[in-house]
Scaffold this active site. Structure first.
Site, short mmCIF file in Angstrom:
data_model
loop_
_atom_site.label_atom_id
_atom_site.label_comp_id
_atom_site.label_asym_id
_atom_site.label_seq_id
_atom_site.Cartn_x
_atom_site.Cartn_y
_atom_site.Cartn_z
N TYR A 119 66.03 41.51 -16.47
CA TYR A 119 66.59 42.70 -17.12
C TYR A 119 65.70 43.81 -16.35
CZ TYR A 119 68.71 39.57 -20.56
OH TYR A 119 69.61 39.11 -21.28
N ASN B 215 72.03 36.84 -29.26
CA ASN B 215 73.17 36.93 -29.29
C ASN B 215 73.60 36.44 -30.96
OD1 ASN B 215 73.80 37.57 -26.90
ND2 ASN B 215 74.24 35.37 -26.49
N HIS C 165 77.77 42.53 -21.23
CA HIS C 165 77.33 43.20 -22.31
C HIS C 165 77.95 44.95 -21.90
CE1 HIS C 165 75.31 39.93 -24.55
NE2 HIS C 165 75.06 39.55 -23.53
N HIS D 231 64.92 44.24 -22.92
CA HIS D 231 64.30 43.29 -21.86
C HIS D 231 63.52 42.18 -22.74
CE1 HIS D 231 61.94 41.25 -18.70
NE2 HIS D 231 61.91 42.45 -18.12
FE1 HDE Z 1 71.33 38.58 -20.91
N1 HDE Z 1 71.65 40.26 -19.58
N2 HDE Z 1 71.14 37.27 -19.45
N3 HDE Z 1 71.50 37.13 -22.33
N4 HDE Z 1 71.63 39.99 -22.38
C1 HDE Z 1 71.95 41.39 -19.74
O1 HDE Z 1 70.64 43.25 -18.81
C2 HDE Z 1 70.89 37.77 -18.26
C3 HDE Z 1 71.27 35.66 -22.07
C4 HDE Z 1 71.72 39.60 -23.82
O2 HDE Z 1 72.50 45.78 -25.55
C5 HDE Z 1 71.67 42.36 -18.72
O3 HDE Z 1 70.43 45.52 -19.52
C6 HDE Z 1 70.55 36.41 -17.44
C7 HDE Z 1 71.04 35.03 -23.16
C8 HDE Z 1 72.01 40.93 -24.50
O4 HDE Z 1 71.78 46.56 -23.58
C9 HDE Z 1 71.32 41.32 -17.70
C10 HDE Z 1 70.61 35.44 -18.28
C11 HDE Z 1 70.83 36.01 -24.31
C12 HDE Z 1 72.33 41.87 -23.67
C13 HDE Z 1 71.14 40.08 -18.34
C14 HDE Z 1 70.89 36.04 -19.51
C15 HDE Z 1 71.17 37.20 -23.62
C16 HDE Z 1 71.97 41.38 -22.28
C17 HDE Z 1 72.85 43.07 -18.42
C18 HDE Z 1 70.46 33.89 -18.16
C19 HDE Z 1 70.95 35.48 -26.10
C20 HDE Z 1 72.68 43.39 -23.99
C21 HDE Z 1 72.43 44.54 -18.77
C22 HDE Z 1 69.43 33.58 -17.62
C23 HDE Z 1 69.66 35.29 -26.35
C24 HDE Z 1 71.39 44.04 -24.08
C25 HDE Z 1 71.14 44.52 -19.37
C26 HDE Z 1 72.05 45.40 -24.40
C27 HDE Z 1 72.09 42.02 -21.03
C28 HDE Z 1 70.82 38.84 -17.79
C29 HDE Z 1 71.47 35.38 -20.90
C30 HDE Z 1 71.63 38.34 -24.54
C31 HDE Z 1 71.75 41.30 -16.44
C32 HDE Z 1 70.12 36.33 -16.10
C33 HDE Z 1 70.87 33.70 -23.45
C34 HDE Z 1 72.26 40.87 -26.17
O5 HDE Z 1 69.98 41.61 -17.20
#
Ligand code: HDE
Length: 701
Positions: A366, A152, A79, A343
């Site tokens: 997060y 999402n 993202h 988060h």
């Molecule tokens: Fe994320 N995801 N994600 N994700 N995610 C991040 O956090 C992660 C997942 C989502 O505009 C990171 O600050 C893991 C699902 C959005 O700043 C990180 C897993 C969904 C955003 C991270 C998921 C999301 C992130 C990268 C699986 C939809 C952007 C930078 C367990 C429900 C937020 C950050 C923004 C961002 C990890 C799966 C949505 C690395 C480990 C499912 C919208 O922490």
């Protein structure tokens, strides 16, 4: 040798100022260093002689360059590319029967929000129009702490367990040996992983559908994906799935458009959001929940802990709780959009988690990522992340500490000072985790109910309209055509056969493959029309219409049409051969807003060809004007053409049938008078695209 006299840099500025005196703001301040020092000449470094070497002693130069050298922070690992805006959430009612969340406790109660949209795979500088899922993250600054809904634009996810997330992301990101391709899933490693991970089939269909290439952030649905809990003040818990419903409907780009937009305007979505807010056409969504009582979980027959599954809205309708309006652009991209830290674990009273193993893993990830990205444990003190309600704790020190705590007490319990936060025993009304009974054997594995990977993928496919299915088939065929490993293509086609034989065959054929039979029985599904994006007419306000003009245009007629379109709430802009005012007939000379060089039909939702044979003849001689019309037609966009423009339609390659008199089914309106014609045009626009029109494949674009 005669010494030359230094010329102060300010001399140049003074000249500019004299030239520009009227336009310069009056309250200019002299630049200082970080320490507040005003340096006499801040545009030249300190040198040993005007032509001599620069001196290490130049603290102003050193400070400025050092700061510049450190301007970048690590981009988000996923993202990374995003755009955000401020706004507010307004509750429709008192929802305390379902949740103790204070921001949902009264009708009309407003809570500030900051919302960031993003692509997932691309780097910060990549294109907006990539085929990808979109992030939809909202920070509610509630009066009881921050609540982040980090979702999402797709309601399911690729994997069922957080431990696979790094593999998924490594597979979709550019391949490690050559860093190719950027912001694209059309490559071997992605499809290798997907074809070996059948649980990803459902989400892959969503991403390959038109949902993967939204027309605008303003026209996307949002989903919390996991099941969460709403807990009411009495302590009763219900499972919920969060939804965002856009006021403007759900719309997509065409794939050919997305590919071209990526070159012509990589900031397409970012710009669209920014401009809509600047023009006070504030984007709006409704927040809703699908509510499932604990007692109904078994009967539902859908495992609520499996993030690859959704609940069809026909089975559990979405209850709309309030609306979000985004009405202010950020002042500073870095300070706000880049430094915002979301988060899923930032919850408030009345909202709790489910045991979805994907969500549970996210709860760890997060904070961990912000520690690296934002440089330490004090990122919650950054202005964009700070709660608006009072907060007091004893967490202290660390990189980037912004406050100067006074006194010697930084612990609890304490008795040495007054005014310090202390532990007062159990706090009535404080956050209390839902006391879910938990027991089990420590082990790794999945419940049997997680094993069905195809029935909801099939449900999704069979719920699409014929046009949507076709787009989905071509998208997968396109992606797999970029995959070099034959066995990966074959394996993916075999997976798709388990979803639907028609889909598998349509993907296999252009790849020169033959789809195998499904590995087992295909699930019986009842299609869910709510899973289609083509759900009939929607609002058209703010849609963009290009009026093609050239020398010879009837200015008065163009103005008239422009205001008629504005009357429908549309944004009408003139596109012409150059920005020079046009030589034309009657009325005030018109100056185009865009040129055929710097714009394209790709940036508009519809095209209008104002009347006049002279305008038409001039446009026909411009190749890019013909392409403009051809692309609008090929991408299914309504075309409003006035009397005398038929030759241009023909020159653009439109089939004779489409270029004839008004034929609403084709979405091309050729009529002599403006009144009834605008009506049909507006109706076509409300449907967004006309995919059923004739000869689409044959247009040269
Ligand atoms: Fe994320 N995801 N994600 N994700 N995610 C991040 O956090 C992660 C997942 C989502 O505009 C990171 O600050 C893991 C699902 C959005 O700043 C990180 C897993 C969904 C955003 C991270 C998921 C999301 C992130 C990268 C699986 C939809 C952007 C930078 C367990 C429900 C937020 C950050 C923004 C961002 C990890 C799966 C949505 C690395 C480990 C499912 C919208 O922490």
């Amino acid at each position: 040798m005669k010494k030359s006299r230094p010329v102060p840099a300010t001399a140049g500025n003074a000249k500019l100022a004299a030239l520009d005196a009227d336009r310069l703001p009056r309250d200019l301040e002299h630049i200082t260093t970080q320490q507040g020092l005003k340096v006499e000449d801040d545009a030249n470094s300190l040198k040993a002689g005007l032509r001599g070497p620069t001196l290490l002693e130049d603290f102003a130069l050193r400070e400025k360059i050092t700061h510049f050298d450190h301007e970048r922070i690590p981009e988000r690992v996923v993202h990374a590319r995003g755009a955000a805006a401020h706004g507010y959430f307004e509750s429709y009612g008192d929802w305390s029967a379902f949740t103790a969340a204070s921001f949902l406790s009264q009708p009309g109660k407003k809570t500030p929000v900051f919302t960031r949209f993003s692509t997932v795979a691309g780097s910060r500088g990549s294109t907006d129009a990539a085929r990808d899922a979109r992030g939809f993250a909202v920070k509610f600054y509630t009066d009881e702490g921050n609540f982040d809904l980090v979702g999402n634009n797709i309601p399911v996810f690729f994997i069922q367990d957080a431990i696979k997330f790094p593999d998924l992301i490594h597979a979709v990101k550019p391949e490690p040996h050559n860093e190719i391709p950027q912001a694209a899933s059309a490559h071997d490693t992605f499809w290798d992983f997907i074809s070996l991970t059948p649980e990803s089939t459902h989400m892959v269909l969503w991403v390959m559908s038109d949902r993967g290439i939204p027309r605008s952030f303003r026209m996307m649905e949002g989903f919390g994906v996991h099941s969460f809990r709403l807990v009411c003040p009495k302590g009763t818990s219900r499972f919920v799935k969060f939804h965002w419903k856009p006021r403007l409907g759900v719309h997509a780009l065409a794939w050919d458009e997305a590919l071209k937009i990526s070159g012509k305007d990589p900031d397409f979505h970012r710009r669209d959001l920014w401009e809509a807010i600047e023009q006070q056409r504030f984007p709006e969504w409704e927040l809703g929940v699908q509510i499932v009582e604990e007692a109904d979980v078994e009967r539902l027959g859908i495992d609520l802990l499996d993030p690859t599954k959704l609940i069809p809205e026909e089975r559990v309708p979405v209850t709309r709780l309030g609306r979000m309006v985004l009405d202010r652009n950020p002042d500073n991209f870095f300070a706000e959009t880049e430094q915002v830290a979301f988060h899923p674990g930032h919850v408030v009273r009345g909202i709790d988690f489910s045991d979805d193993p994907l969500l549970q893993g996210r709860l760890f990830s997060y904070t961990d990522t912000q520690l690296l990205r934002l440089g330490g444990p004090n990122f919650a003190q950054l202005p964009i992340n700070k709660p608006v309600c009072p907060f007091h704790h004893h967490q202290r020190d660390g990189l980037g500490q912004q406050t100067i705590p006074v006194g010697r007490v930084s612990y609890a319990p304490s008795s040495l000072e007054t005014g310090k936060p202390v532990h007062l025993g159990l706090l009535e009304g404080g956050y209390r985790s839902f006391p879910e009974p938990v027991e089990g054997t420590k082990l790794r594995g999945k419940p049997a109910s997680f094993a069905d990977h195809y029935s909801q993928a099939r449900l999704f496919y069979l719920s699409q309209t014929p046009a949507e299915r076709k787009h989905l088939q071509s998208a997968i065929a396109f992606e797999l055509s970029k995959v070099e490993a034959l066995h990966v293509r074959e394996r993916m086609v075999a997976n798709l056969a388990n979803v639907d034989p028609e889909l598998a065959a349509a993907v296999a054929d252009p790849l020169g493959l033959v789809a195998p039979a499904p590995a087992g029985e295909l699930a019986e599904v009842v299609p869910s029309p709510m899973l289609s994006m083509m759900r009939g007419p929607g609002p058209i306000d703010g849609r963009k219409v290009a009026l093609l003009v050239a020398d010879g245009a009837d200015h008065a007629a163009v103005e008239l049409l422009k205001s008629a379109l504005a009357g429908l709430g549309l944004v009408a802009q003139l596109v012409g051969p150059s920005l020079k005012p046009l030589a034309g007939r009657s009325g005030t000379p018109l100056a185009p807003d865009f040129t055929f060089e710097n714009s394209a039909a790709l940036f508009f939702d519809a095209v209008a060809l104002p009347g006049g044979a002279a305008n038409c003849a001039a446009l026909m001689a411009i190749g890019k004007a013909r392409t403009f019309v051809a692309e609008a037609y090929a991408h299914g966009k309504p075309i409003l053409a006035f009397e005398g423009t038929a030759p241009l339609l023909a020159a653009a390659g439109l089939p004779q049938s489409a270029a004839g008199p008004a034929n609403p089914a084709e979405g091309v309106f050729v009529e002599p008078v403006a009144g009834p014609l605008l009506q049909g045009f507006a109706e076509a626009l409300a449907l967004h695209r006309i995919w059923e029109r004739s000869g689409l494949e044959s247009i040269a674009i």
